[in-house]
Design an enzyme around this catalytic site. Sequence first.
Site, PDB file in Angstrom:
ATOM      1  N   ARG A  49      75.460  53.541  44.708  1.00 37.95           N
ATOM      2  CA  ARG A  49      76.350  54.697  44.904  1.00 37.95           C
ATOM      3  C   ARG A  49      77.085  54.620  46.237  1.00 37.95           C
ATOM      4  NH1 ARG A  49      74.715  54.679  40.400  1.00 37.95           N
ATOM      5  NH2 ARG A  49      73.799  56.408  39.256  1.00 37.95           N
ATOM      6  N   SER A  56      74.917  63.672  38.470  1.00 38.33           N
ATOM      7  CA  SER A  56      73.611  63.775  39.127  1.00 38.33           C
ATOM      8  C   SER A  56      73.745  64.465  40.484  1.00 38.33           C
ATOM      9  CB  SER A  56      73.002  62.388  39.348  1.00 38.33           C
ATOM     10  OG  SER A  56      72.814  61.764  38.107  1.00 38.33           O
ATOM     11  N   GLU A  96      73.658  63.453  45.940  1.00 36.02           N
ATOM     12  CA  GLU A  96      74.635  62.430  45.539  1.00 36.02           C
ATOM     13  C   GLU A  96      76.023  63.067  45.518  1.00 36.02           C
ATOM     14  OE1 GLU A  96      73.574  59.891  42.256  1.00 36.02           O
ATOM     15  OE2 GLU A  96      75.648  59.683  41.628  1.00 36.02           O
TER      16      GLU A  96
HETATM   17  C1  LIG Z   1      78.554  64.458  33.214  1.00 38.87           C
HETATM   18  C2  LIG Z   1      78.623  63.440  34.328  1.00 38.87           C
HETATM   19  C3  LIG Z   1      77.769  62.348  34.316  1.00 38.87           C
HETATM   20  C4  LIG Z   1      77.809  61.405  35.336  1.00 38.87           C
HETATM   21  N1  LIG Z   1      76.986  60.331  35.284  1.00 38.87           N
HETATM   22  C5  LIG Z   1      77.058  59.379  36.242  1.00 38.87           C
HETATM   23  C6  LIG Z   1      76.263  58.196  36.166  1.00 38.87           C
HETATM   24  O1  LIG Z   1      75.478  57.994  35.237  1.00 38.87           O
HETATM   25  N2  LIG Z   1      76.387  57.279  37.158  1.00 38.87           N
HETATM   26  C7  LIG Z   1      77.251  57.452  38.199  1.00 38.87           C
HETATM   27  O2  LIG Z   1      77.317  56.583  39.052  1.00 38.87           O
HETATM   28  N3  LIG Z   1      77.981  58.562  38.306  1.00 38.87           N
HETATM   29  C8  LIG Z   1      77.928  59.520  37.345  1.00 38.87           C
HETATM   30  N4  LIG Z   1      78.712  60.642  37.443  1.00 38.87           N
HETATM   31  C9  LIG Z   1      79.554  60.799  38.638  1.00 38.87           C
HETATM   32  C10 LIG Z   1      80.875  60.100  38.404  1.00 38.87           C
HETATM   33  O3  LIG Z   1      80.747  58.719  38.704  1.00 38.87           O
HETATM   34  C11 LIG Z   1      81.867  60.695  39.318  1.00 38.87           C
HETATM   35  O4  LIG Z   1      82.019  62.045  38.955  1.00 38.87           O
HETATM   36  C12 LIG Z   1      83.210  59.982  39.154  1.00 38.87           C
HETATM   37  O5  LIG Z   1      83.065  58.641  39.524  1.00 38.87           O
HETATM   38  C13 LIG Z   1      84.227  60.626  40.006  1.00 38.87           C
HETATM   39  O6  LIG Z   1      85.472  60.013  39.715  1.00 38.87           O
HETATM   40  P1  LIG Z   1      86.743  60.863  39.429  1.00 38.87           P
HETATM   41  O7  LIG Z   1      87.889  59.914  39.474  1.00 38.87           O
HETATM   42  O8  LIG Z   1      86.549  61.676  38.205  1.00 38.87           O
HETATM   43  O9  LIG Z   1      86.722  61.907  40.645  1.00 38.87           O
HETATM   44  P2  LIG Z   1      87.608  62.136  41.918  1.00 38.87           P
HETATM   45  O10 LIG Z   1      87.124  63.417  42.473  1.00 38.87           O
HETATM   46  O11 LIG Z   1      89.067  61.968  41.594  1.00 38.87           O
HETATM   47  O12 LIG Z   1      87.228  60.979  42.905  1.00 38.87           O
HETATM   48  C14 LIG Z   1      85.961  60.841  43.450  1.00 38.87           C
HETATM   49  C15 LIG Z   1      86.081  60.371  44.887  1.00 38.87           C
HETATM   50  O13 LIG Z   1      86.905  59.216  44.994  1.00 38.87           O
HETATM   51  C16 LIG Z   1      87.993  59.463  45.870  1.00 38.87           C
HETATM   52  N5  LIG Z   1      89.188  58.850  45.268  1.00 38.87           N
HETATM   53  C17 LIG Z   1      89.808  59.199  44.121  1.00 38.87           C
HETATM   54  N6  LIG Z   1      90.871  58.409  43.896  1.00 38.87           N
HETATM   55  C18 LIG Z   1      90.916  57.535  44.956  1.00 38.87           C
HETATM   56  C19 LIG Z   1      91.779  56.449  45.293  1.00 38.87           C
HETATM   57  N7  LIG Z   1      92.823  56.072  44.553  1.00 38.87           N
HETATM   58  N8  LIG Z   1      91.508  55.769  46.442  1.00 38.87           N
HETATM   59  C20 LIG Z   1      90.454  56.096  47.222  1.00 38.87           C
HETATM   60  N9  LIG Z   1      89.600  57.105  46.935  1.00 38.87           N
HETATM   61  C21 LIG Z   1      89.835  57.810  45.819  1.00 38.87           C
HETATM   62  C22 LIG Z   1      88.139  60.963  45.974  1.00 38.87           C
HETATM   63  O14 LIG Z   1      88.689  61.331  47.222  1.00 38.87           O
HETATM   64  C23 LIG Z   1      86.711  61.389  45.839  1.00 38.87           C
HETATM   65  O15 LIG Z   1      86.015  61.313  47.087  1.00 38.87           O
HETATM   66  C24 LIG Z   1      78.711  61.576  36.430  1.00 38.87           C
HETATM   67  C25 LIG Z   1      79.575  62.676  36.441  1.00 38.87           C
HETATM   68  C26 LIG Z   1      79.541  63.610  35.410  1.00 38.87           C
HETATM   69  C27 LIG Z   1      80.476  64.778  35.453  1.00 38.87           C
END
Ligand SMILES: Cc1cc2nc3c(=O)[nH]c(=O)nc-3n(C[C@H](O)[C@H](O)[C@H](O)COP(=O)(O)OP(=O)(O)OC[C@H]3O[C@@H](n4cnc5c(N)ncnc54)[C@H](O)[C@@H]3O)c2cc1C
Length: 179
Positions: A39, A94, A172
Amino acid sequence: MNAGAYGQEIGTCCTQVTILDNDGNIRDIATADCGFGYRQSIFQKNKATILSATFQLPATSAQGKTANDLEAELAECMAKRKATQPLNMPNAGSTFKRLTAGSADTPAQIAPGYYIEQAGLKGHRIGGAEVSTLHANFIVNASGATAKDIKELSEFVQARVAEKFGIQLKREIILLGEF
Ligand SMILES: Cc1cc2nc3c(=O)[nH]c(=O)nc-3n(C[C@H](O)[C@H](O)[C@H](O)COP(=O)(O)OP(=O)(O)OC[C@H]3O[C@@H](n4cnc5c(N)ncnc54)[C@H](O)[C@@H]3O)c2cc1C
């Protein structure tokens, strides 16, 4: 943050990331320099903007697997996720990170959900935030939860688990701002 599940992490198949750094330069970062860990990656620290990434996947035949095998694995993972995670309620995934205990030779993974459940916290609510009744390591928005509710509930869970088992859970989920 190098998302991962069921023994796989995104960083494993990432070969290059192209970023816009804080000085306005576009740079390619090789995977060895991405600092991928559990992570974590350097992108959480350097605050660069990721513009694109390249991934290389092994040929299925190299693993002795066919496309059908992979489809079946995918369906199995999705079914497992649906059965064990509260996907029908708003949540951020998580709440707490897995912890590693034991010795360097025989490390043991501690699943936070187990201890939260054993502490009797499934279904515990603060405001609109609730410890999921399906998976204790998920805090769900049961009804109009505020960020403050989520923060307070996660701190309550940390305190209870520390008191009962002497284990310090680390979030996390990253909170943005003060509540
Ligand atoms: C139901 C559920 C189950 C999940 N299960 C898992 C799991 O099994 N394993 C796991 O590892 N995770 C899990 N997650 C967490 C998941 O990995 C994160 O919610 C997801 O990766 C966030 O990505 P996002 O693009 O949706 O979010 P965002 O909020 O868009 O981005 C997340 C972070 O990345 C940054 N970011 C976004 N875009 C960029 C960019 N272009 N450049 C630099 N930084 C950027 C943002 O500033 C923020 O800090 C789960 C989440 C949910 C809701």
